[in-house]
Design an enzyme around this catalytic site. Structure first.
Site, PDB file in Angstrom:
ATOM      1  N   SER A  25       0.825  -1.214   0.000  1.00 31.95           N
ATOM      2  CA  SER A  25       0.000   0.000   0.000  1.00 31.95           C
ATOM      3  C   SER A  25       0.857   1.262   0.000  1.00 31.95           C
ATOM      4  O   SER A  25       0.329   2.358   0.113  1.00 31.95           O
ATOM      5  CB  SER A  25      -0.923   0.005   1.222  1.00 31.95           C
ATOM      6  N   ASN A 112      -1.752  -2.308  13.408  1.00 33.37           N
ATOM      7  CA  ASN A 112      -3.211  -2.144  13.405  1.00 33.37           C
ATOM      8  C   ASN A 112      -3.655  -0.900  14.170  1.00 33.37           C
ATOM      9  O   ASN A 112      -4.496  -0.131  13.700  1.00 33.37           O
ATOM     10  CB  ASN A 112      -3.890  -3.390  13.983  1.00 33.37           C
ATOM     11  N   THR A 157     -39.474  28.054  -7.941  1.00 34.78           N
ATOM     12  CA  THR A 157     -39.780  26.686  -7.513  1.00 34.78           C
ATOM     13  C   THR A 157     -40.062  25.932  -8.811  1.00 34.78           C
ATOM     14  O   THR A 157     -40.579  26.529  -9.771  1.00 34.78           O
ATOM     15  CB  THR A 157     -41.013  26.616  -6.578  1.00 34.78           C
ATOM     16  N   HIS A 158     -39.691  24.689  -8.876  1.00 32.53           N
ATOM     17  CA  HIS A 158     -39.850  23.883 -10.108  1.00 32.53           C
ATOM     18  C   HIS A 158     -39.141  24.523 -11.314  1.00 32.53           C
ATOM     19  O   HIS A 158     -39.568  24.328 -12.458  1.00 32.53           O
ATOM     20  CB  HIS A 158     -41.329  23.676 -10.464  1.00 32.53           C
ATOM     21  N   SER A 279     -14.128  26.649 -26.776  1.00 37.15           N
ATOM     22  CA  SER A 279     -14.379  25.414 -27.498  1.00 37.15           C
ATOM     23  C   SER A 279     -13.336  25.276 -28.603  1.00 37.15           C
ATOM     24  O   SER A 279     -12.918  26.270 -29.187  1.00 37.15           O
ATOM     25  CB  SER A 279     -15.789  25.454 -28.101  1.00 37.15           C
ATOM     26  N   LYS A 285     -17.834  30.257 -28.289  1.00 40.68           N
ATOM     27  CA  LYS A 285     -18.188  29.680 -26.990  1.00 40.68           C
ATOM     28  C   LYS A 285     -17.336  30.150 -25.820  1.00 40.68           C
ATOM     29  O   LYS A 285     -16.146  30.389 -25.940  1.00 40.68           O
ATOM     30  CB  LYS A 285     -18.071  28.151 -27.070  1.00 40.68           C
ATOM     31  N   ASN A 287     -17.339  28.562 -21.984  1.00 40.24           N
ATOM     32  CA  ASN A 287     -17.997  27.491 -21.233  1.00 40.24           C
ATOM     33  C   ASN A 287     -17.712  27.534 -19.732  1.00 40.24           C
ATOM     34  O   ASN A 287     -16.598  27.868 -19.320  1.00 40.24           O
ATOM     35  CB  ASN A 287     -17.552  26.126 -21.781  1.00 40.24           C
ATOM     36  N   GLU A 292     -19.054  23.044 -14.034  1.00 41.95           N
ATOM     37  CA  GLU A 292     -19.484  21.704 -14.464  1.00 41.95           C
ATOM     38  C   GLU A 292     -18.645  20.615 -13.785  1.00 41.95           C
ATOM     39  O   GLU A 292     -19.171  19.581 -13.353  1.00 41.95           O
ATOM     40  CB  GLU A 292     -19.359  21.562 -15.975  1.00 41.95           C
ATOM     41  N   TYR A 319      -9.333  -6.296  13.461  1.00 41.33           N
ATOM     42  CA  TYR A 319      -8.665  -5.828  12.258  1.00 41.33           C
ATOM     43  C   TYR A 319      -8.729  -6.889  11.156  1.00 41.33           C
ATOM     44  O   TYR A 319      -8.537  -8.079  11.396  1.00 41.33           O
ATOM     45  CB  TYR A 319      -7.188  -5.483  12.535  1.00 41.33           C
ATOM     46  N   GLN A 324      -7.216  -1.837   4.852  1.00 40.35           N
ATOM     47  CA  GLN A 324      -6.192  -1.084   4.110  1.00 40.35           C
ATOM     48  C   GLN A 324      -6.817  -0.317   2.943  1.00 40.35           C
ATOM     49  O   GLN A 324      -6.286   0.699   2.511  1.00 40.35           O
ATOM     50  CB  GLN A 324      -5.130  -2.056   3.596  1.00 40.35           C
ATOM     51  N   LYS A 327      -8.018   3.856   2.672  1.00 40.02           N
ATOM     52  CA  LYS A 327      -7.287   5.085   2.385  1.00 40.02           C
ATOM     53  C   LYS A 327      -7.541   5.680   0.997  1.00 40.02           C
ATOM     54  O   LYS A 327      -7.729   6.902   0.888  1.00 40.02           O
ATOM     55  CB  LYS A 327      -5.793   4.880   2.658  1.00 40.02           C
TER      56      LYS A 327
END
Ligand code: ARG
Length: 461
Positions: A25, A112, A157-158, A279, A285, A287, A292, A319, A324, A327
């Site tokens: 690891s 451990n 709303t909506h 773009s 463009k 963006n 995003e 344990y 392991q 992480k």
């Protein structure tokens, strides 16, 4: 030449290369080195204090560990998969540097309880950094709110225009979400700050150690009460990931609004060039990739939470090597959140707000219809009936292309005799906002108070 394993005594054959690669690891946990050394220094001090090591041995080990910390910081430390994890690396290097006495560091300890300690120390620091990052984002929200205390926008709303609100009020809604995130992480710290060291492999140790002393040295207010729980508990990491998932969800909601608002359809904001991308094919463009990606990276953080929940599911005490695998998700979620919190505050503060566009959008779409109904209520008409009357007026306006506030009182009286000449004033954009003086409402007085309250909250740790 093959590296001699720490468990060499019991084994006669060397480990298969694939097993070595599969079980190592070090590529992931090497970043725990500073915490591993911090924990080992406290452990060695305790061993010396309790007479398990001589004073000279304790000092030699502490000095050796401090040198290794420097070596790692300078990037001179050599890593080798055969040494499995960061704990073995540090211990092996210690023995190389100070000789046989280095082998005494691991007295009354197991990897451990050691790895559980390292992860807790790492998370304690990381949570501090993340909480400060959230605060930075909150500061930008509050300062934007102060500038835009009188900017009116449509509230939705909506995703349908609903009632006019102040942009400041909208920004402070995010302030509240992020404050809950900050509080959740602070609460999670109380479970992170529990000392597992001294649990040994699972059952405690036969040696006369002093766990309270180690806890004091490392700034843990509590010592884990049960040694089996101490080596196998990862609730604190799950809580961190769950708080992170909720935080990322909030970030994704803010990001989504920025994406929408930057579109020509809304046109509420203009992205600063430094935080936008172009773009490769469409020359016109600009963006909102940062927003995003903040939205998209939320998926990774959710994934981390589910990884660890799944790793923990059904694990028998105590344990197990499965642990392991805790992480990678923890590090990935923490790194992702930290990146988000580094880029969002400067971007948000550089965004150009088109108050004129927001106001224009709030003026169209009958956002003052509720207020017109409320007006009739003040004249004694039951709300349900008022709703019906205004509904008919709205339908009339849709047909004629008029606005509610532009209708003459003569016209309005055709729908209800309760209308008086004061109705237009009653349903102006400002009046609609300013009348919402209920606690937590959008009137400028309430929002100004909320800004002051937010500033006080920001001064809290
Ligand atoms: N590298 C392990 C982990 O991250 C710690 C070592 C415990 N290994 C063991 N075989 N008992 O969980």
């Amino acid at each position: 030449m093959a590296v001699k394993k720490a468990w060499g005594g019991r084994f006669s054959a060397e480990m298969h290369k694939q097993v070595e690669a599969f079980t190592a690891s070090i590529d992931v946990d090497r970043r725990l080195a500073p915490y591993d050394i911090q924990g080992s220094i406290a452990h060695a001090r305790m061993l010396a204090k309790c007479g398990i090591l001589s004073k000279a041995e304790g000092e030699k080990i502490v000095a050796g560990l401090a040198e290794i910390r420097e070596e790692i910081a300078r990037g001179e430390f050599q890593y080798d998969q055969a040494l499995e994890d960061i704990h073995m690396h540090v211990e092996r290097r210690l023995t190389e540097r100070i000789g046989e006495v280095g082998g005494k560091l691991h007295t009354a300890r197991s990897r451990n309880d050691q790895v559980a300690l390292d992860l807790r120390l790492y998370l304690r620091e990381t949570i501090g950094v993340i909480r400060e990052g959230i605060r930075a984002l909150q500061r930008v929200l509050v300062s934007k709110a102060e500038v835009h205390l009188n900017t009116v926008m449509p509230g939705y709303t909506h995703v349908q225009r609903a009632q006019p609100i102040l942009l400041a009020h909208h920004l402070l809604a995010y302030f509240e979400m992020f404050q809950r995130d900050r509080d959740r992480l602070a609460d999670c710290l109380t479970r992170v700050n529990v000392l597992p060291l001294g649990a040994g492999a699972l059952a405690g140790t036969t040696l006369p150690i002093d766990r309270a002393y180690v806890a004091k040295l490392l700034g843990f207010p509590v010592v884990a009460a049960n040694s089996e729980d101490a080596v196998s508990d990862r609730d604190f990491a799950l809580e961190f990931l769950s708080a992170s998932a909720i935080l990322a969800m909030h970030i994704s909601r803010l990001a989504e609004e920025l994406v929408l608002w930057a579109s020509a359809e809304f046109g509420f904001i203009e992205l600063p060039d430094a935080f936008a991308t172009g773009s490769s094919i469409m020359p016109q463009k600009k963006n909102p990739d940062v927003a995003e990606l903040a939205r998209g990276k939320t998926g990774r953080v959710y994934g981390a939470l589910f990884s660890l929940l799944t790793i923990m599911k059904g694990l028998p005490l105590s344990y197990n090597r499965d642990l392991q695998e805790d992480k990678p998700p923890v590090f990935d979620a923490a790194d992702t959140i930290r990146q988000m919190l580094e880029v969002l505050p400067p971007m948000l503060s550089a965004i150009n707000i088109r108050a004129d566009r927001m106001r224009a959008a709030a003026s169209e779409g009958f956002l003052n219809a509720t207020d017109m109904a409320d007006y009739l209520v003040t004249k004694g008409i039951p709300f349900r009936e008022a709703h019906e009357i205004v509904g008919r007026i709205v339908r009339h306006c849709i047909e004629t292309g008029e606005r509610l506030e532009a209708l003459s009182s003569g016209k309005l009286r055709q729908f209800s005799t309760a209308f008086g000449p004061d109705v237009a004033k009653h349903i102006s954009l400002e009046a609609c906002v300013e009348r919402r003086r209920s606690a937590g409402g959008t009137s400028s007085r309430r929002v100004a108070e909320a800004i002051q309250q937010a500033k006080r909250t920001l001064r809290r740790p």
